[in-house]
Design a protein around this motif. Structure first.
Motif, PDB file in Angstrom:
ATOM      1  N   ASN A  78       0.768  -1.045   0.200  1.00  0.00           N
ATOM      2  CA  ASN A  78       0.006   0.049   0.024  1.00  0.00           C
ATOM      3  C   ASN A  78       0.995   1.274  -0.121  1.00  0.00           C
ATOM      4  O   ASN A  78       0.577   2.136  -0.710  1.00  0.00           O
ATOM      5  CB  ASN A  78      -0.870   0.186   1.211  1.00  0.00           C
ATOM      6  N   THR A  79       2.002   1.288   0.817  1.00  0.00           N
ATOM      7  CA  THR A  79       3.079   2.516   0.935  1.00  0.00           C
ATOM      8  C   THR A  79       3.580   2.748  -0.317  1.00  0.00           C
ATOM      9  O   THR A  79       3.435   3.819  -0.889  1.00  0.00           O
ATOM     10  CB  THR A  79       3.937   2.129   1.958  1.00  0.00           C
ATOM     11  N   ILE A  80       3.774   1.820  -1.295  1.00  0.00           N
ATOM     12  CA  ILE A  80       4.623   1.758  -2.326  1.00  0.00           C
ATOM     13  C   ILE A  80       3.383   2.319  -3.360  1.00  0.00           C
ATOM     14  O   ILE A  80       3.984   3.431  -4.111  1.00  0.00           O
ATOM     15  CB  ILE A  80       5.293   0.716  -2.968  1.00  0.00           C
ATOM     16  N   ILE A  81       2.532   1.727  -3.459  1.00  0.00           N
ATOM     17  CA  ILE A  81       1.337   2.136  -4.667  1.00  0.00           C
ATOM     18  C   ILE A  81       1.137   3.646  -4.362  1.00  0.00           C
ATOM     19  O   ILE A  81       0.886   4.200  -5.219  1.00  0.00           O
ATOM     20  CB  ILE A  81       0.271   1.159  -4.536  1.00  0.00           C
ATOM     21  N   MET A  82       0.549   4.057  -3.146  1.00  0.00           N
ATOM     22  CA  MET A  82       0.150   5.200  -2.929  1.00  0.00           C
ATOM     23  C   MET A  82       1.222   6.298  -3.017  1.00  0.00           C
ATOM     24  O   MET A  82       1.111   7.671  -3.281  1.00  0.00           O
ATOM     25  CB  MET A  82      -0.425   5.426  -1.347  1.00  0.00           C
ATOM     26  N   PHE A 227      14.032  13.106  -3.449  1.00  0.00           N
ATOM     27  CA  PHE A 227      14.755  12.225  -2.135  1.00  0.00           C
ATOM     28  C   PHE A 227      13.736  12.406  -1.147  1.00  0.00           C
ATOM     29  O   PHE A 227      13.115  11.559  -0.356  1.00  0.00           O
ATOM     30  CB  PHE A 227      15.908  12.950  -1.809  1.00  0.00           C
ATOM     31  N   THR A 228      13.269  13.713  -0.864  1.00  0.00           N
ATOM     32  CA  THR A 228      12.209  14.087   0.164  1.00  0.00           C
ATOM     33  C   THR A 228      10.879  13.560   0.078  1.00  0.00           C
ATOM     34  O   THR A 228      10.430  13.055   0.796  1.00  0.00           O
ATOM     35  CB  THR A 228      12.472  15.700   0.297  1.00  0.00           C
ATOM     36  N   SER A 229      10.708  13.641  -1.055  1.00  0.00           N
ATOM     37  CA  SER A 229       9.219  12.877  -1.618  1.00  0.00           C
ATOM     38  C   SER A 229       9.111  11.424  -1.372  1.00  0.00           C
ATOM     39  O   SER A 229       8.395  10.830  -0.804  1.00  0.00           O
ATOM     40  CB  SER A 229       8.918  13.130  -3.049  1.00  0.00           C
ATOM     41  N   THR A 230      10.589  10.894  -1.832  1.00  0.00           N
ATOM     42  CA  THR A 230      10.484   9.371  -1.487  1.00  0.00           C
ATOM     43  C   THR A 230      10.311   8.976  -0.050  1.00  0.00           C
ATOM     44  O   THR A 230       9.650   8.249   0.271  1.00  0.00           O
ATOM     45  CB  THR A 230      11.671   8.957  -2.158  1.00  0.00           C
ATOM     46  N   VAL A 231      11.323   9.876   0.735  1.00  0.00           N
ATOM     47  CA  VAL A 231      11.227   9.444   2.192  1.00  0.00           C
ATOM     48  C   VAL A 231       9.921   9.712   2.796  1.00  0.00           C
ATOM     49  O   VAL A 231       9.295   8.996   3.814  1.00  0.00           O
ATOM     50  CB  VAL A 231      12.318  10.364   2.954  1.00  0.00           C
ATOM     51  N   GLY A 232       9.197  10.830   2.519  1.00  0.00           N
ATOM     52  CA  GLY A 232       7.798  11.182   2.969  1.00  0.00           C
ATOM     53  C   GLY A 232       6.766  10.269   2.481  1.00  0.00           C
ATOM     54  O   GLY A 232       5.953   9.941   3.206  1.00  0.00           O
ATOM     55  N   ALA A 233       6.899   9.470   1.321  1.00  0.00           N
ATOM     56  CA  ALA A 233       5.990   8.629   0.802  1.00  0.00           C
ATOM     57  C   ALA A 233       6.110   7.335   1.715  1.00  0.00           C
ATOM     58  O   ALA A 233       5.145   6.960   1.960  1.00  0.00           O
ATOM     59  CB  ALA A 233       6.185   8.333  -0.833  1.00  0.00           C
ATOM     60  N   LEU A 234       7.487   7.049   2.072  1.00  0.00           N
ATOM     61  CA  LEU A 234       7.367   5.833   2.965  1.00  0.00           C
ATOM     62  C   LEU A 234       7.169   5.966   4.292  1.00  0.00           C
ATOM     63  O   LEU A 234       6.546   5.140   4.909  1.00  0.00           O
ATOM     64  CB  LEU A 234       9.046   5.443   2.768  1.00  0.00           C
ATOM     65  N   GLN A 235       6.882   7.274   4.690  1.00  0.00           N
ATOM     66  CA  GLN A 235       6.556   7.724   5.935  1.00  0.00           C
ATOM     67  C   GLN A 235       4.930   8.080   5.963  1.00  0.00           C
ATOM     68  O   GLN A 235       4.539   8.824   7.120  1.00  0.00           O
ATOM     69  CB  GLN A 235       7.484   8.679   6.546  1.00  0.00           C
ATOM     70  N   LEU A 236       4.392   7.676   4.999  1.00  0.00           N
ATOM     71  CA  LEU A 236       2.995   8.208   5.028  1.00  0.00           C
ATOM     72  C   LEU A 236       2.179   7.721   5.952  1.00  0.00           C
ATOM     73  O   LEU A 236       1.936   6.549   6.428  1.00  0.00           O
ATOM     74  CB  LEU A 236       2.267   7.695   3.518  1.00  0.00           C
ATOM     75  N   PHE A 237       1.336   8.639   6.796  1.00  0.00           N
ATOM     76  CA  PHE A 237       0.674   8.474   8.026  1.00  0.00           C
ATOM     77  C   PHE A 237      -0.575   9.288   8.099  1.00  0.00           C
ATOM     78  O   PHE A 237      -1.907   8.896   8.251  1.00  0.00           O
ATOM     79  CB  PHE A 237       1.621   8.553   9.170  1.00  0.00           C
ATOM     80  N   SER A 238      -0.156  10.663   8.032  1.00  0.00           N
ATOM     81  CA  SER A 238      -1.484  11.507   8.170  1.00  0.00           C
ATOM     82  C   SER A 238      -2.674  11.503   7.310  1.00  0.00           C
ATOM     83  O   SER A 238      -3.665  11.203   7.958  1.00  0.00           O
ATOM     84  CB  SER A 238      -0.948  13.327   8.331  1.00  0.00           C
ATOM     85  N   GLU A 239      -2.240  11.368   6.219  1.00  0.00           N
ATOM     86  CA  GLU A 239      -3.418  11.323   4.968  1.00  0.00           C
ATOM     87  C   GLU A 239      -4.226  10.082   5.069  1.00  0.00           C
ATOM     88  O   GLU A 239      -5.763  10.313   5.149  1.00  0.00           O
ATOM     89  CB  GLU A 239      -2.852  11.552   3.629  1.00  0.00           C
ATOM     90  N   PRO A 240      -3.801   9.076   5.250  1.00  0.00           N
ATOM     91  CA  PRO A 240      -4.724   7.717   5.416  1.00  0.00           C
ATOM     92  C   PRO A 240      -5.625   7.991   6.722  1.00  0.00           C
ATOM     93  O   PRO A 240      -6.611   7.397   6.936  1.00  0.00           O
ATOM     94  CB  PRO A 240      -3.805   6.637   5.503  1.00  0.00           C
ATOM     95  N   THR A 241      -4.938   8.300   7.811  1.00  0.00           N
ATOM     96  CA  THR A 241      -5.555   8.519   9.251  1.00  0.00           C
ATOM     97  C   THR A 241      -6.839   9.441   9.079  1.00  0.00           C
ATOM     98  O   THR A 241      -8.032   9.056   9.832  1.00  0.00           O
ATOM     99  CB  THR A 241      -4.655   8.623  10.222  1.00  0.00           C
ATOM    100  N   VAL A 242      -6.427  10.680   8.628  1.00  0.00           N
ATOM    101  CA  VAL A 242      -7.531  11.527   8.694  1.00  0.00           C
ATOM    102  C   VAL A 242      -8.601  11.426   7.618  1.00  0.00           C
ATOM    103  O   VAL A 242      -9.706  11.596   7.770  1.00  0.00           O
ATOM    104  CB  VAL A 242      -6.999  13.059   8.393  1.00  0.00           C
ATOM    105  N   ILE A 257       3.169   1.469   6.232  1.00  0.00           N
ATOM    106  CA  ILE A 257       4.360   0.970   7.292  1.00  0.00           C
ATOM    107  C   ILE A 257       3.885   1.545   8.489  1.00  0.00           C
ATOM    108  O   ILE A 257       3.997   1.018   9.674  1.00  0.00           O
ATOM    109  CB  ILE A 257       5.489   0.861   6.516  1.00  0.00           C
ATOM    110  N   VAL A 258       3.903   3.069   8.468  1.00  0.00           N
ATOM    111  CA  VAL A 258       3.775   3.703   9.657  1.00  0.00           C
ATOM    112  C   VAL A 258       2.559   3.275  10.370  1.00  0.00           C
ATOM    113  O   VAL A 258       2.675   3.478  11.701  1.00  0.00           O
ATOM    114  CB  VAL A 258       4.377   5.246   9.270  1.00  0.00           C
ATOM    115  N   MET A 259       1.419   3.540   9.719  1.00  0.00           N
ATOM    116  CA  MET A 259       0.176   2.955  10.492  1.00  0.00           C
ATOM    117  C   MET A 259       0.365   1.504  11.138  1.00  0.00           C
ATOM    118  O   MET A 259      -0.114   1.348  12.223  1.00  0.00           O
ATOM    119  CB  MET A 259      -0.780   2.844   9.334  1.00  0.00           C
ATOM    120  N   TYR A 260       1.116   0.763  10.510  1.00  0.00           N
ATOM    121  CA  TYR A 260       1.299  -0.685  10.880  1.00  0.00           C
ATOM    122  C   TYR A 260       2.204  -0.646  12.390  1.00  0.00           C
ATOM    123  O   TYR A 260       1.884  -1.200  13.412  1.00  0.00           O
ATOM    124  CB  TYR A 260       1.972  -1.501  10.131  1.00  0.00           C
ATOM    125  N   LEU A 261       3.010   0.276  12.248  1.00  0.00           N
ATOM    126  CA  LEU A 261       4.067   0.611  13.559  1.00  0.00           C
ATOM    127  C   LEU A 261       2.966   1.073  14.636  1.00  0.00           C
ATOM    128  O   LEU A 261       3.535   0.629  15.560  1.00  0.00           O
ATOM    129  CB  LEU A 261       5.092   1.334  12.989  1.00  0.00           C
TER     130      LEU A 261
END
Length: 308
Positions: A78-82, A227-242, A257-261
């Motif tokens: 999911n993280t990679i696709i989104m 680089f920053t967008s790639t790191v941000g995409a792998l740390q995606l959390f706020s958008e899915p939760t809200v 991944i961050v939601m799983y964590l």
């Protein structure tokens, strides 16, 4: 002479100490908020701990639990696709918007720049309200109305597999495209107009100017945003939760991944597996960053070869 030398050295030491005192707040905050949690998380990755009972050393068991969990690999997918759907378009559109905002004939530039950057500083609560209306599951929602114009059936954006991913990707795109646009605009404005004037005199077309002047000089800014967008995409959390609200951690369509964590740590009180997930995520970020570096090095070598 010796006393003057000692006095001079003491003044240098005083200046050095005062300088370190001025910058010490940053290092103290970094030590407390950044370095200590990172080291403690690495320690927890090898422990079984629920936050209250004594820690129990379990070795690599936490990593085994995470890597054999189908939900973890679902979160990676999911993280990679989104990340791809939300990040790649914003980088391309950002360059286009920055080029338009950099045109001399454009009026009200400041207004457009503020408008494009506004989503980045908008409250996530407001973003959640807007997108919950745009992508509601009702047939009369704006998203369903638009796709209905093309003869498509309504989509349950909050429950369907791809509907959820597309809605969240659009939210990510909308929120971050202005940020990247401003960075690209700063890069375009750093390029001297003398280069374009000299190229025009030499008979270079607009496409040649774009290829041999704009893109090479804009390359550091592109690498930064990638680089920053790639790191941000792998740390995606706020958008899915809200976007999903209370159902964010009970449905798997948009589990990142961050939601799983977060779910392991603060809902299941399994801080060991959560820390193991954090380390796996760090390794994944390092691998992707290395791939970006290798691709960049390959591009630079090809460019040098073409110039020769």
């Amino acid at each position: 002479m010796a006393s003057l030398k000692r006095k001079h050295l003491s003044e240098e030491k005083k200046d050095m100490i005062s300088g370190y005192l001025y910058i010490s707040p940053f290092f103290i905050i970094f030590l407390i908020v950044g370095l200590f949690p990172a080291i403690f998380s690495m320690y927890l990755a090898f422990q079984k701990w629920n936050g209250f009972s004594p820690m129990e050393f379990v070795g690599l068991s936490n990593f085994k639990v995470v890597l054999t969990d189908p939900l973890f690999w679902k979160s990676v997918y999911n993280t990679i696709i989104m990340g791809i759907f939300g990040t790649a378009p914003q980088l391309i559109v950002g360059i286009i918007l920055a080029s338009l905002l950099n045109q001399a004939f454009l009026r009200f530039k400041q207004f457009y720049r503020v408008t494009i950057f506004m989503p980045y500083v908008t409250s996530m609560v407001a973003v959640a309200l807007v997108f919950s209306v745009l992508f509601s599951n009702q047939e009369t929602s704006m998203a369903n109305y638009i796709i209905g114009l093309f003869g498509m059936d309504p989509i349950n954006w909050g429950t369907s597999e791809w509907g959820t991913k597309i809605a969240i990707s659009i939210m990510v795109f909308w929120r971050w495209v202005g940020y990247n646009t401003i960075i690209y605009l700063a890069g375009l404005q750093s390029i001297s107009n003398d280069l374009y004037e000299a190229a025009t005199i030499d008979g270079a077309s607009k496409f040649q100017q774009l290829r041999f002047i704009t893109m090479p000089l804009l390359k550091p800014f592109i690498l930064l945003t990638v680089f920053t967008s790639t790191v941000g995409a792998l740390q995606l959390f706020s958008e899915p939760t809200v976007f999903l609200g209370n159902n964010a951690f009970t449905r798997n369509e948009a589990m990142t991944i961050v939601m799983y964590l977060y779910r392991d740590a603060f809902r299941l009180q399994s801080f060991g597996t959560a820390s193991a997930t954090a380390i796996i995520l760090m390794v994944l970020i390092v691998i992707i960053a290395t791939i970006n570096l290798l691709l960049t090095s390959g591009t630079s070598l090809r460019e040098r070869g073409e110039r020769k």
